[in-house]
Scaffold this motif. Structure first.
Motif, short mmCIF file in Angstrom:
data_model
loop_
_atom_site.label_atom_id
_atom_site.label_comp_id
_atom_site.label_asym_id
_atom_site.label_seq_id
_atom_site.Cartn_x
_atom_site.Cartn_y
_atom_site.Cartn_z
N ASN A 49 0.80 -1.22 0.00
CA ASN A 49 0.00 0.00 0.00
C ASN A 49 0.84 1.27 0.00
N ALA A 50 2.05 1.23 0.54
CA ALA A 50 2.86 2.44 0.67
C ALA A 50 3.03 3.12 -0.68
N GLY A 51 2.85 4.43 -0.70
CA GLY A 51 2.98 5.16 -1.96
C GLY A 51 3.10 6.65 -1.73
N VAL A 52 3.61 7.34 -2.74
CA VAL A 52 3.70 8.79 -2.71
C VAL A 52 3.02 9.35 -3.96
N TYR A 53 2.56 10.58 -3.84
CA TYR A 53 1.71 11.18 -4.88
C TYR A 53 2.02 12.66 -4.97
N ALA A 106 -4.08 14.59 -16.39
CA ALA A 106 -3.03 15.58 -16.61
C ALA A 106 -2.36 15.98 -15.30
N ARG A 107 -1.14 16.45 -15.39
CA ARG A 107 -0.38 17.02 -14.27
C ARG A 107 0.00 15.97 -13.22
N ALA A 108 -0.07 14.70 -13.58
CA ALA A 108 0.32 13.65 -12.64
C ALA A 108 1.04 12.53 -13.37
N ALA A 109 1.87 12.88 -14.35
CA ALA A 109 2.52 11.87 -15.18
C ALA A 109 3.35 10.87 -14.38
N PRO A 110 4.17 11.30 -13.41
CA PRO A 110 4.96 10.31 -12.67
C PRO A 110 4.09 9.32 -11.91
N TYR A 111 3.07 9.83 -11.23
CA TYR A 111 2.21 8.95 -10.43
C TYR A 111 1.41 8.01 -11.33
N CYS A 112 0.80 8.57 -12.39
CA CYS A 112 0.03 7.73 -13.31
C CYS A 112 0.92 6.63 -13.91
N SER A 113 2.13 7.00 -14.31
CA SER A 113 3.05 6.04 -14.91
C SER A 113 3.44 4.96 -13.90
#
Length: 217
Positions: A84-88, A141-148
């Motif tokens: 579950n650990a994650g950053v956004y 949009a504006r969340a490319a790293p997280y989406c990827s």
């Protein structure tokens, strides 16, 4: 005793999942910075007659991941891993620094690699649930790293499901907006599901999910 590890379990989805899993398993409540909140989760589990320990560790560090798993094996047989650990973060792509992209992948993708790699040698059989995101399936949009990173989680899940199953069943859950500290910090007040709703779906997929499934919440 059968054991479940929940990473990032001091708050939000991780906290709700740890409390739910504690109805059937001994639980390792992993945290990175929030020791007091992790101990509150442990106390809540113990007050209901369950068994839990809090283990500090940064899942993006492989040695920490191994230590988290080793602590779990001291409680019993490791059967469940919930990654579950994650950053956004949200910002225009042109303003995203390489170090910011790298940090998101270190936690969201390499963190899962580390925990799975460290866990599977201790699992005679078991279930691994990776927390992805609806925007890993339908990017915004504006969340490319997280989406990827969350798209990578889904691909990782489907690949490992073929490799590790049927002995170890690998699945993922893709929540939509969920009312967590992380979401409020980035977006402020907005319509969102309670973490308990996601925790219930995680329990459902543990009980009845099929290998490689990505269940949308």
């Amino acid at each position: 005793m059968e054991v479940a590890i929940v990473t990032g379990a001091s708050r939000g989805i991780g906290r709700a999942t740890a409390l739910k899993l504690a109805e059937e398993y001994a639980v390792v409540v992993n945290y990175h910075h929030q020791e007091s909140r992790a101990m509150e989760v442990v106390a809540a589990i113990e007050n209901k007659g369950g068994k839990a320990i809090a283990v500090q560790g940064d899942v993006s560090n492989y040695e920490d991941a191994k230590r988290i798993v080793e602590n779990s094996t001291e409680m019993g047989k490791l059967k469940i891993l919930v990654n579950n650990a994650g950053v956004y973060d949200v910002k225009p792509f042109i303003r995203t620094l390489p170090s910011e992209w790298e940090r998101i992948f270190q936690v969201n993708v390499f963190g899962m690699f580390n925990m799975i790699h460290a866990s599977i040698e201790h699992m005679e059989w078991g279930k691994i649930v990776n927390i992805a995101s609806i925007i890993g399936l339908h990017p915004m949009a504006r969340a490319a790293p997280y989406c990827s990173s969350k798209a990578a989680v889904i691909a990782l899940t489907k690949s490992l499901a073929q490799e590790l199953g049927p002995k170890i069943k690998v699945m993922c859950v893709a929540p939509g907006p969920t009312d967590t500290d992380m979401l409020r910090r980035i977006h402020g007040p907005m319509p969102a599901d309670p973490p308990e709703k996601v925790a219930n779906v995680i329990m459902e997929i543990i009980k009845s999910g099929v290998e490689g499934e990505c269940r949308v919440v």
